[in-house]
Design a protein around this motif. Structure first.
Motif, short mmCIF file in Angstrom:
data_model
loop_
_atom_site.label_atom_id
_atom_site.label_comp_id
_atom_site.label_asym_id
_atom_site.label_seq_id
_atom_site.Cartn_x
_atom_site.Cartn_y
_atom_site.Cartn_z
N LYS A 73 43.65 48.12 25.11
CA LYS A 73 42.25 47.84 24.86
C LYS A 73 41.95 46.36 25.02
O LYS A 73 40.94 45.97 25.61
CB LYS A 73 41.88 48.31 23.45
CG LYS A 73 40.41 48.12 23.12
CD LYS A 73 40.10 48.64 21.73
CE LYS A 73 38.61 48.45 21.42
NZ LYS A 73 38.28 48.93 20.05
N GLU A 74 42.88 45.53 24.49
CA GLU A 74 42.71 44.10 24.62
C GLU A 74 42.77 43.67 26.09
O GLU A 74 41.96 42.86 26.56
CB GLU A 74 43.78 43.37 23.81
CG GLU A 74 43.61 41.86 23.81
CD GLU A 74 44.65 41.19 22.94
OE1 GLU A 74 44.63 39.94 22.86
OE2 GLU A 74 45.49 41.91 22.34
N SER A 75 43.76 44.26 26.83
CA SER A 75 43.86 43.95 28.25
C SER A 75 42.62 44.41 29.00
O SER A 75 42.08 43.72 29.86
CB SER A 75 45.11 44.61 28.84
OG SER A 75 46.28 44.14 28.21
N THR A 76 42.19 45.63 28.61
CA THR A 76 40.99 46.16 29.25
C THR A 76 39.79 45.28 28.95
O THR A 76 38.94 45.03 29.82
CB THR A 76 40.72 47.58 28.77
OG1 THR A 76 41.86 48.40 29.05
CG2 THR A 76 39.50 48.17 29.46
N SER A 77 39.73 44.81 27.72
CA SER A 77 38.63 43.92 27.34
C SER A 77 38.67 42.63 28.16
O SER A 77 37.64 42.15 28.65
CB SER A 77 38.70 43.61 25.85
OG SER A 77 37.68 42.71 25.48
N ASP A 78 39.91 42.09 28.33
CA ASP A 78 40.04 40.88 29.14
C ASP A 78 39.65 41.14 30.59
O ASP A 78 38.96 40.32 31.23
CB ASP A 78 41.48 40.35 29.08
CG ASP A 78 41.84 39.86 27.68
OD1 ASP A 78 40.90 39.54 26.91
OD2 ASP A 78 43.04 39.81 27.36
N LEU A 79 40.13 42.29 31.10
CA LEU A 79 39.78 42.64 32.47
C LEU A 79 38.27 42.82 32.64
O LEU A 79 37.69 42.37 33.63
CB LEU A 79 40.51 43.91 32.91
CG LEU A 79 42.02 43.79 33.10
CD1 LEU A 79 42.63 45.15 33.38
CD2 LEU A 79 42.35 42.82 34.24
N GLN A 80 37.69 43.50 31.65
CA GLN A 80 36.25 43.69 31.71
C GLN A 80 35.51 42.36 31.66
O GLN A 80 34.51 42.16 32.35
CB GLN A 80 35.79 44.60 30.55
CG GLN A 80 36.22 46.05 30.71
CD GLN A 80 35.81 46.89 29.52
OE1 GLN A 80 35.35 46.36 28.50
NE2 GLN A 80 35.97 48.20 29.64
N LYS A 81 36.05 41.46 30.83
CA LYS A 81 35.43 40.14 30.74
C LYS A 81 35.55 39.40 32.07
O LYS A 81 34.59 38.79 32.56
CB LYS A 81 36.10 39.34 29.62
CG LYS A 81 35.47 38.00 29.37
CD LYS A 81 36.14 37.30 28.21
CE LYS A 81 35.51 35.92 27.96
NZ LYS A 81 36.17 35.23 26.83
#
Length: 228
Positions: A73-81
C-alpha cells in the motif's frame, strides 16, 4: 477451559475406580468410561494444540500478509504520488506547448508576411544589383568602344597627315619641319610628293617617308614626273 474440566472428570473417575477396587466391586463400566474420556481428552487436547498452532500460524501469516499489504500500500501510494506528479508535469508541459502553438498560429500570418517582404526586398536588391552591373558593363563597353573609336580616329588622322595630300598639294609633317616626300631607297635617287607617283612603281611598295630637306641632304632630287 475444556481441558481443565476434562482432567477433573477423569480424576474423579479414577477415584471411583480406586474405591470400587478396594470394595471388591466391578468397576468395568467406570474404567471403560474413563478410558473413553481419556482418549477424548487426548484427542481434544491434540485438536486444541493443533488448532492453537494453526491459529498461531494463521495469525503470523495474517501479520505477514498485513505487513505485506501495508508495504504494498505504501509502495502503491508512492507510485500513485509519482504518477500524479508525472501526470501533472505532463499536463503542464502540454499546456505550455499548447500556448506556444496557439501563439505561433496567431503570429504565423505576420511571420509569413514578413518573410514574403524580406524575399521581395532581397529579390529587388538582387535585381538592382544585376541592373547596376549590367549598366556598369554597358558603360565600360561604351567607354571602350569610344576609346577605340577615338584611337582609330586619331590613327586615321595621323595616317591622313602622313599620307599624301591631293595631287599638286605638298604634305607637311606634324612638327612643321618641312614638306614630306617619299623615296625608294632601293630604286633610284628621286623623291616624290605623291605616294602614288608612277616613278615609285618599280619600288613595289618599298618606300620611305621623310622631309624634303632630309631627302635633298641624302642626295635625292625631285622626280621628273612631278617637277614638270
Amino acid at each position: 477451559m475444556f481441558r481443565i474440566i476434562l482432567v477433573i472428570i477423569i480424576a474423579y473417575l479414577l477415584y471411583l475406580i480406586h474405591k470400587n477396587i478396594k470394595s471388591h466391586s466391578r468397576p468395568w463400566p467406570i474404567i471403560i468410561a474413563s478410558v473413553i474420556l481419556i482418549f477424548v481428552g487426548i484427542g481434544a487436547g491434540g485438536n486444541a494444540t493443533t488448532n492453537a498452532s494453526v491459529e498461531h500460524r494463521s495469525a503470523s501469516e495474517v501479520q505477514q500478509m498485513k505487513n505485506k499489504y501495508l508495504n504494498e500500500k505504501e509502495s502503491t501510494s508512492d507510485l500513485q504520488k509519482e504518477n500524479s506528479e508525472l501526470s501533472n508535469q505532463e499536463q503542464k508541459e502540454k499546456s505550455e506547448k499548447d500556448k506556444i502553438l496557439i501563439a505561433y498560429n496567431q503570429q504565423k500570418p505576420q511571420f509569413q508576411k514578413e518573410n514574403e517582404q524580406k524575399q521581395q526586398q532581397e529579390k529587388l536588391a538582387q535585381e538592382q544589383k544585376e541592373q547596376q552591373e549590367a549598366q556598369q558593363k554597358q558603360q565600360e563597353e561604351q567607354q571602350r568602344q569610344a576609346a577605340e573609336a577615338q584611337q582609330q580616329q586619331q590613327e586615321q588622322q595621323r595616317r591622313q597627315q602622313q599620307n599624301q595630300t591631293p595631287a599638286g598639294q605638298p604634305q607637311y609633317s606634324n612638327d612643321q619641319q618641312g614638306q614630306m616626300v617619299w623615296v625608294a631607297p632601293n630604286s633610284g635617287k628621286k623623291y616624290h610628293y605623291d605616294k602614288t607617283c608612277r616613278g615609285l612603281r618599280r619600288a613595289n611598295g618599298n618606300i620611305t617617308q621623310m622631309t624634303e630637306q632630309q631627302a635633298k641632304s641624302q642626295g635625292y632630287s625631285l622626280c621628273g614626273f612631278e617637277g614638270g
